[in-house]
Each structure stands twice: as C-alpha cells, then as structure tokens.
Scaffold this active site. Structure first.
Site, PDB file in Angstrom:
ATOM      1  N   LYS A  80     -10.852  -6.624  -0.075  1.00 49.21           N
ATOM      2  CA  LYS A  80     -10.492  -5.986  -1.433  1.00 49.21           C
ATOM      3  C   LYS A  80     -11.369  -6.956  -2.154  1.00 49.21           C
ATOM      4  CE  LYS A  80      -5.641  -5.739  -0.231  1.00 49.21           C
ATOM      5  NZ  LYS A  80      -4.392  -6.367  -0.332  1.00 49.21           N
ATOM      6  N   GLN A 124       0.053 -10.104  -1.314  1.00 45.15           N
ATOM      7  CA  GLN A 124      -0.243  -9.824   0.203  1.00 45.15           C
ATOM      8  C   GLN A 124       1.062  -9.848   1.245  1.00 45.15           C
ATOM      9  OE1 GLN A 124      -3.270  -8.955   1.053  1.00 45.15           O
ATOM     10  NE2 GLN A 124      -2.701  -8.218   3.122  1.00 45.15           N
ATOM     11  N   ASP A 149      -0.335  -1.933  -6.312  1.00 49.73           N
ATOM     12  CA  ASP A 149       0.145  -1.348  -4.928  1.00 49.73           C
ATOM     13  C   ASP A 149       1.104  -0.243  -4.883  1.00 49.73           C
ATOM     14  OD1 ASP A 149      -1.012  -2.363  -2.776  1.00 49.73           O
ATOM     15  OD2 ASP A 149       0.178  -4.363  -2.642  1.00 49.73           O
TER      16      ASP A 149
END
Length: 958
Positions: A80, A124, A149
């Site tokens: 990422k 995460q 997200d």
C-alpha cells in the site's frame, strides 16, 4: 482488502509474485487487474500533481493503523505504501503495540480523524492484540469522511440506498471497474454474485444493482446454484472454495470476476502449493468471454481503488477549503411590536448548537473547544491551516462623539453582520470585544447589542464567557504580587543570601532557570554555572533595585469598586514596615489585556509579556516582567485566553468575541487574532466587521494607528454610527443623563439643533477620510426622529464627503433593517483600498501627539506639563521614542473637557502625564485624569439582576 492481502502475502513468502497470471491459454479475454491498476495509478498521479498546483505544498495523506506486527499484514502495508508513494500520497504506517487497549486505539483513531493533514484512514485487519477489541467498533470509529476502505456502517448504508457519494468498498469497486473496462454493458445485464460477505459479495451486488444490472445473490443455502450461475451475463465469485465454479456453471461469453484466493497443493511447484481462485481457471477460460486471473486480477485492483478513495477524499477536502460560500443555516426572526426588552428577545431565540455553526463556517472539529453547546474557543492552528487562503473585506464600525447613553455601535455592528450574513448571503463575521463585568453590574448594562441585533446568549456574553478576563486578572495580580515580594526580599536580605535563595540547591544541584539565564545575558554575564559567579556579580543578578516611586503596575479586579482607587499595601507587621500607596484598576485596564489584544501568536504574546515595564530602577532603567522572572508563568495563565471565542447573532451568523482593552488608556479594540481568524474563515469575498470603542477620534484612530499598524491589515471601509439625539446634544441640546427623562428637544422635531450639531458628525467623517477609508454613515433610527431630521443629516454627510449615508432600523427589525447599510458597505469595499496611517513612527513622541490632536480632534496644539515633558525625555532615552501614541482623554468631547460639546477648533490639549505600555507596544499620553476604576452608582444594575432558582435562568440583565 483481505483477499488482496492474503494473495500478496502468500506470493511474496514463496517468491512467486508475477505481474501477470502464470497460466496463459487461448479462449476468454483476460482482464488484467495489474494493467488496469497501473492505469488507475497513473491517472491518480496526475490528479495529485494538479492538487499541488491548486494549493502549494498540498499532499493527500493516508494513515495505515496496525495493531501488533503480523508479517502477512506487514507485506500488504508495504504494498500500500509503495503504491501511495508512486502516486504522490503521503502514506504513513501507524504501528501500535499488541498491548494497546480498545480505549487507547479509539483515542488514536480520533486523533487521526481530527488531523486535517490526514484524508484517509485504514485499520489493518486482523487486529493482532493481547486484549479483546471489537473490530466492528474500531472500523466504525474511523470518520465516514476518511473511511477510504469503505467499511464504515454509514458508507455501507449509503451504498445500500444508492447514494454512491460516500466511499465505496475497494474490492467490489475494483470488480465493477474491471467489468466496465472489459467493455461489456452492465445496464440491463443479468448479474449473479456468488457469496454474500460484508466485504465482497453484498457490496458487489449493491454496486451492480445501482449500475442497473438485474442482480441475484447466491450463497451456501442457494438451491440450483449451477443453473442460476449459468444464466449470468456477469458472474462475480467470492465463495471461499477453491475452483468450485466449473466451466459448466458459466454462460458462454459471460464476464467472470474471480475474487477467491485459496492455496492448493501442487507438487510441480518448489513450494509444493499454488494460489488459485474460486473459479476453475482452465475450464472457465474455454467458456467465458472475459475472465480475471488469480493472481493478477482483483487483488491489484483493491489497492488501486484504495488509492482512488484516498485521492477522492483529498479532493473533497480541497473543495471544502476552496469553497467560498458557507452552508450557513440562519435563524428566522419574528420581530414583535412594541419591541420587547433585550433579554426577552434573546430568550425567545434558541441558538444553534455551536459545534454545528463551527462546521458551517469551515472549522475542523479539532480546531474547536466546546464550552457547553453555545460557545467555544477556536484553536490558533486554524491560522496555520489557512495560511495560504485569501482574506475578506475588513470593516471598522466607529461612532460620533457619544451621549452618556451611547449611540448603538455594537447594535449597528450586529445589525450589519446579520444583514450581510442572513440577508445578503455573504460570509460575514462580527468581531467584538468581551465586555467587562463592571458595567454589567453598574449602570451601562451589557454590551451584546440590543433589540433584534444582538449576540446570544446575552447572559453568557456579558458574564464570565470562557474566563478570559479572569485569566487576565490572575496574570496581572501574579505580576503585582511578585513585584512587591521582590522589593520586600531585596530590602530584607544581603546579596549572598538573596542570591542563594534565588538559585537554591535542589537534590544537591544548583542551576539557573531559562529566565534567569536571560537575566544574566541582559547583564552581560556569560556564565551558566551558579557556583562560578563572583561576589561582585551576586548583587547585579539578585537585585533589581526598584524605585517604588516609579512603579506603574497596579492590581486589578473585574468589578466597579471606587474604594480601591487608592489603597496602601504592606501594612501587616510581617512586611516589616515596607508599605506603599497604590490602587486597583478594573481588569480590562490592565496592560495584559492590551497585550492579549495585540498579540499575533503565542510566541508574540510571550515576548510582549516579557517586555512589559512595571517600574524603573534607581538608576532610571526600566524593570520588566522578564526581570522579575514571571514571563513563563504569565504565559501559562494566558495560553487558553489567547484563543478567540465563537458565539452567534440572533439570526445565527457567527460572532467572534475576544479581548476587551479600555478605549482610553489602551486602544479599545478586539484582538488581532480574532480578526485574522475571521478574515481567513470568510474568504476572499467575505466580510469581517469589527468595532472601535467610543468615537472615531479615540477608538478608530487607535484601531488604525496601533492595531492595524501591528497587524499589517488595511481596513476597506468605515461605518460611522450617528443618532439624531447625539447630533442635537452637540448642537446645544440639554444634557442627556442616564436614568432621567429626555428633554423634549430630543422627543420633538428640532431641525435647528440638528443643524448646529452637524459639525461634530462632519469632523468624524473627516477622521475616517484622513485614513483613506470610504465612510458610510449609519443613522441609528430612534422612534422620536422625524424624516426631515434624517434627510438633513444624510444630505450634510454626503456633502462632507461620506461615501453613503443611510437610515438603519436594525434595533427594531434585525438584519432586515440594515440591508441598505449592508448594500452601502458592499459597494464601499469594492472601491480600491486607499488606507494609510496618520504618522510615521520615526517622528518624535510629541510630534505624534500633535498630529493626532490637530487632525483627529481639531486642536491647535498639544502642551505638556513639566512632569510629562520629563517622562517623554526618559522614555525616549530608554528607547521607547519610536512607539505609536495612545492618547488617553475623555470620550464625551473632542477636547480634554467632557463638558465642551460640538466640534471646537484651535483649542489647546493639555497632556498631564506620559507612560509606556512596552508590552502592548505604545506610549500613553494622559490628557487629564481618566479613571481606571469606575464606581457603582446610587442604584446599580445589581438591584435588578437575580437568579431564578426554579428555572436556573438569569433575570434582570439588559
């Protein structure tokens, strides 16, 4: 996100990462997620470059929060960050320990939510923690505006109802993008989604539905699964079973998107296993029209769409920052007749929640400290965030020489901002001084405006507000206590004993504090070890040798108390006969209040506090707060007080309330910082309207020559408030006395008195023109005025060079009654800014006094008393000759005698005393005796103020 994470981690561990799928066969067209993701990253890189051109140094910010240190998570985080770096996104890995608790994690996420540099936040998963943490609560703790997200319940809900303006979940959005890039039309197609997970299946079905496909969702309980999938033009598979979907399940020519990720034994591989999807790739390749591989299909798209969400969030932030018009919800007014009392009007209007108002005007949540739900403080960090933003128009509201009743400057200011903000729909901020409690409990009453042009809630405005004046009082009196205590200790101790107590040994070690090191530098002593000073150096360091006869610092209290005008301190036997005569002033007369109002930052305030001169020593040198060692302590007491206060008007427009220095012995204006915050928030086409105390000869002159000189700002226009009553008084009308009935000269038409009183108004118009400002005269209408009187005043004002002259009825009608005034102000601000200062600082102090007196007052000359002449010489020799002048004189006359009305010319102005306010940055010239401690009248407002113990409401304020 879990699919791509597992895919990347598995491949990296085995050293089998390839940009394209390992299997290559003829048949279906391969939809390369790797290639599409690369194209998207290039598009995003161009968008980020354009953003940096739109706002210098702007960079989208992404924060990846990880609890613990799982290696598979680390692999994905690195991927990422690599993708973000290629695009130009500032991505940072926020790694937190396994031992973190849920509360601590929520606090960290909240900090990121409030950080304006962060535009995207991902947590995460899974959380690698020692303590139980609710992962759903954590994902929902991320602000929906930064949930890149797309997993927040709000964003999920928006997707469910077809609102695609939120953040879309990355994997399903990536699937949709792959379908679109295949060239297959989605609208009207039959789509089957195999799987109903929260992360992939369910949102994928929603996206396809809102793209006008006819969607069927299948899951483990679905019957006739093969038959249903074979009917699909578009098949999205995320069931979690390796190679479950066979070629026979697929409609010939269908688009197949494989979201699965599974590890399957493979003896031909060195690792003994391989990565496969939920679709039998070899069979599907022979039947499908388009097919995504595993790896190299959906996985790379998840990261690409995450980056796309982040850039989209940054773009929205920029859009909000650049947006010129506030989304301000105003409060409707329903004026009553007859007009009720101020408190009744204020109570009838329910204020907006101050947090809502703060958001409406462009403040971030972390920039606002709430004091209940009706007032708040604004962090100085907003100035850093908006440092590159253009500022609005700057308008000062001043008055003609007032009657003892006042002419309604604050009421006019509030009417003007209500008209500009609620009726003309311009971004507009009022910037007011905080009122002292002295007048509130005395005779003048509150200072929130009046009628239908007020600050609300008026009780909180007029009383403690957020405690700024109390902080000023505490700081002022701490300095006074240290001053007298230092004199006492110097008079009762020898040099060595005094030095040893000033630099004591703590746990066997002696050292100078930072402020003591500054004292040494001032003395030219370069030593830093206390034990190395010689006996000859003890005295200069430890003794200030203050001359008690030169002490200028007084204690303060924020009430009117005439019995504190002269007092004696030090009468207790413990003070060993070291006493002196002094006095109290009202808190707003403290130099610290002027320092607060003129400071441009915390650092600037701290330096100004250090520079305050409290006395002179016996050699004639100034003694400062820094010499007394108190600078840091004062700054600590005033840290929060430097932040301006946010309130609102009766019509829901924003009001900044901050600082309240006296308008005679100080400059009589609100703070520079409040104006700066306002000018940035309103933006290029907005307006900040502020007020200068008393008449233009006093408050406006100091606003320009002191405040604007310090801030560097140039006002665009001046509003001059006048009343027929005040003009008549200056034309020879009977005295106006608070509490007494008005003479019929003021309640009946009298054009002769108006004509005779006009010279006072015209001098004030000239005062504004002397600074190059267009002057808009606002005639504050009273019920006893006549149209003929209004026309006479307007005609004279325009002939004297006023830009405009209008009659305003804001007291009775609110903003609607000041629309003409608002129109005139808008037009005045469209003129080129010709603002100029009245004098150069290089002029001698006396010449500056003469310039002010002859230009602003109409005086012939200034004459100094012998004592004042001596002090001018002392101040000039001490280096204060290049400071601006703060003329302290009566407010009821252009002269030094309040009984002389009108606009006399050529008179002599006597200056009795001169002293320096070095921290504030000006020299005060006292033109006669000015009381710094008012007294209570025979019948103060105290008699009417009460607390209703049943409702908790304050009664009797006006």
């Amino acid at each position: 996100g879990c699919i791509a994470r597992a895919e990347l981690a598995w491949l990296v561990r085995r050293g089998e990462w390839t940009a394209e799928p390992a299997i290559k066969m003829s048949g279906a067209k391969i939809i390369s997620g790797t290639a599409v993701a690369k194209s998207i990253r290039e598009e995003l890189r161009n968008e980020v470059t354009a953003m940096s051109k739109q706002l210098a140094d702007f960079v989208p910010g992404l924060r990846i929060v990880q609890v613990g240190g799982r290696e598979d998570s680390n692999v994905y985080i690195r991927m990422k960050i690599k993708a973000a770096t290629e695009i130009g996104i500032d991505a940072a890995h926020v790694q937190l320990p396994r031992s973190i608790t849920e509360v601590e994690l929520l606090d960290k996420i909240n900090d990121l939510n409030e950080d304006p540099r962060v535009h995207g936040i991902i947590v995460q998963m899974p959380l690698d923690c020692d303590t139980p943490i609710d992962s759903h609560r954590i994902t929902d703790a991320v602000s929906p505006e930064k949930d890149v997200d797309g997993l927040h319940t709000v964003n999920e809900g928006r997707l469910a109802i077809g609102d695609l303006g939120g953040f879309l979940p990355c994997t399903p959005w990536g699937c949709l993008e792959l379908i679109r890039r295949s060239g297959v039309e989605i609208a009207g197609a039959r789509a089957v989604v195999l799987g109903r997970s929260k992360i992939v299946g369910t949102p994928a079905a929603e996206l396809l539905k809102w793209a006008n496909a006819t969607v069927t969702v299948c899951h483990s309980k679905t019957r006739n699964l093969e038959e249903i999938t074979r009917s699909a033009d578009i098949l999205v598979v995320g069931i979690g079973v390796a190679e479950m979907v066979k070629g026979s399940w697929i409609k010939p020519g269908a688009v197949v998107i494989d979201c699965g990720i599974n590890v399957k034994p493979d003896a031909s591989k060195a690792s003994g296993s391989k990565l496969v999807g939920d679709v039998d790739y070899a069979e599907a390749l022979q039947v499908a029209g388009h097919l995504t591989p595993v790896p190299g299909g959906v996985g790379p798209m998840t990261v690409a769409m995450l980056m796309k969400n982040t850039v989209r969030s940054a773009a929205r932030f920029l859009e909000r920052l650049a947006k010129s018009q506030w989304a301000l919800q105003t409060l409707p007014l329903k004026p009553q007749r007859p007009v009720p009392s101020d408190i009744v009007i204020a109570r009838a209007q329910k204020p907006k929640d101050i947090a809502v108002l703060a958001k409406e005007i462009g403040l971030e949540a972390r920039e606002v400290s709430l004091y209940g739900n009706k007032k708040a403080k604004i962090s100085l960090s907003v100035l850093e965030r908006m440092k590159d933003k253009e500022v609005g128009h700057y308008v000062v509201v001043a008055g003609m020489t007032p009657t003892p009743l006042g002419e309604g400057k604050t009421t006019t200011l509030m009417g003007l901002v209500q008209a500009l903000g609620a009726h003309k729909l311009r971004n507009t901020m009022a910037a007011l001084r905080q009122p002292s409690q002295g007048p509130t409990f005395g005779i003048k009453g509150g200072a929130a405006g009046g009628g239908y042009a007020q600050v609300i809630p008026m009780e909180e405005f007029n009383l403690h507000l957020t405690g700024d004046i109390h902080a000023v009082s505490a700081a002022n009196n701490l300095l006074a206590a240290q001053l007298d205590t230092r004199i006492f200790h110097e008079n009762t101790q020898k040099d060595k004993a005094l030095y040893d107590r000033l630099v004591p040994a703590i746990k066997g070690q002696r050292k100078f504090s930072p402020i003591q090191l500054r004292r040494l530098q001032k003395l030219g002593i370069t030593k830093t070890d206390p034990d190395t000073l010689t006996a000859d150096e003890y005295g200069p360091f430890a003794r200030l040798d203050i001359d008690p006869d030169t002490i200028m610092w007084e204690r303060v209290v924020d009430i009117n108390d005439r019995y504190l005008r002269t007092i004696t301190v030090g009468q207790s036997p413990t003070e060993k006969g070291i006493s002196r005569e002094t006095r109290f002033s009202i808190s707003v007369a403290s130099e610290i209040m002027a320092v607060l109002a003129l400071s441009r930052s915390l650092e600037d305030m701290k330096q100004r506090l250090a520079d305050m001169v409290v006395a002179f020593d016996k050699r004639g040198k100034p003694v400062t707060a820094d010499d007394l060692g108190v600078t840091g302590a004062l700054a600590v007491l005033l840290k929060d007080a430097l932040e301006p206060n946010l309130m609102q008007s009766l019509e829901g427009t924003p009001v900044l309330v901050h600082a309240g220095p006296f308008a005679n012995i100080a400059h009589g204006c609100n703070s520079i910082i409040a104006d700066e915050v306002g000018l940035k928030l309103v933006g290029k086409n907005g307006f900040v309207c502020t007020e200068a105390g008393f008449g233009s000869d006093i408050g406006m002159e100091k606003f320009c020559n002191i405040k604007c000189r310090t801030s560097g700002r140039k006002p665009n226009a001046m509003v001059l408030v006048a009343t027929v009553m005040a003009i008549k008084m200056h034309g020879g009308g009977a005295p106006v006395t608070p509490g007494a009935p008005l003479n019929k000269q003021y309640t009946e038409e009298n054009l002769e008195l108006v004509q005779k009183g006009l010279p006072n108004l015209l001098q004030h118009i000239e005062n504004g023109k002397a600074f190059g400002m267009p002057v808009v005269v606002s005639l504050n209408a009273h019920s006893a005025d006549t149209p003929a009187e209004h026309e006479l005043v307007k005609k004279a004002a325009l002939e004297a060079g006023a830009f405009a002259a209008v009659v305003s009825t804001h007291w009775a009608d609110g903003g609607a009654g000041a629309v003409q005034l608002a129109d005139a102000v808008i037009k005045a601000c469209e003129q080129g800014n010709q603002f100029r200062l009245l004098y150069d600082l290089e002029l001698p102090l006396v010449d500056k006094m003469n310039k002010i007196a002859t230009t602003m007052y109409g005086a012939g000359k200034v004459v100094l008393s012998p004592a004042a002449e001596e002090k001018v010489k002392r101040l000039t020799d001490a280096g204060f000759g290049n400071l601006p002048i703060c003329m302290s004189k009566v407010s009821g006359s252009f002269t030094g005698d309040a009984k002389i009305k009108g606009a006399p010319k050529g008179f002599t102005l006597d200056v009795e005393d001169v002293y320096v306010s070095a921290g504030a940055g000006f020299v005060v010239a006292m033109c006669g005796e000015v009381t710094k401690m008012p007294g209570l009248p025979t019948r103060p407002a105290i008699y009417d103020i009460d607390l209703n113990t049943e409702t908790g409401e304050i009664e009797g304020l006006f």
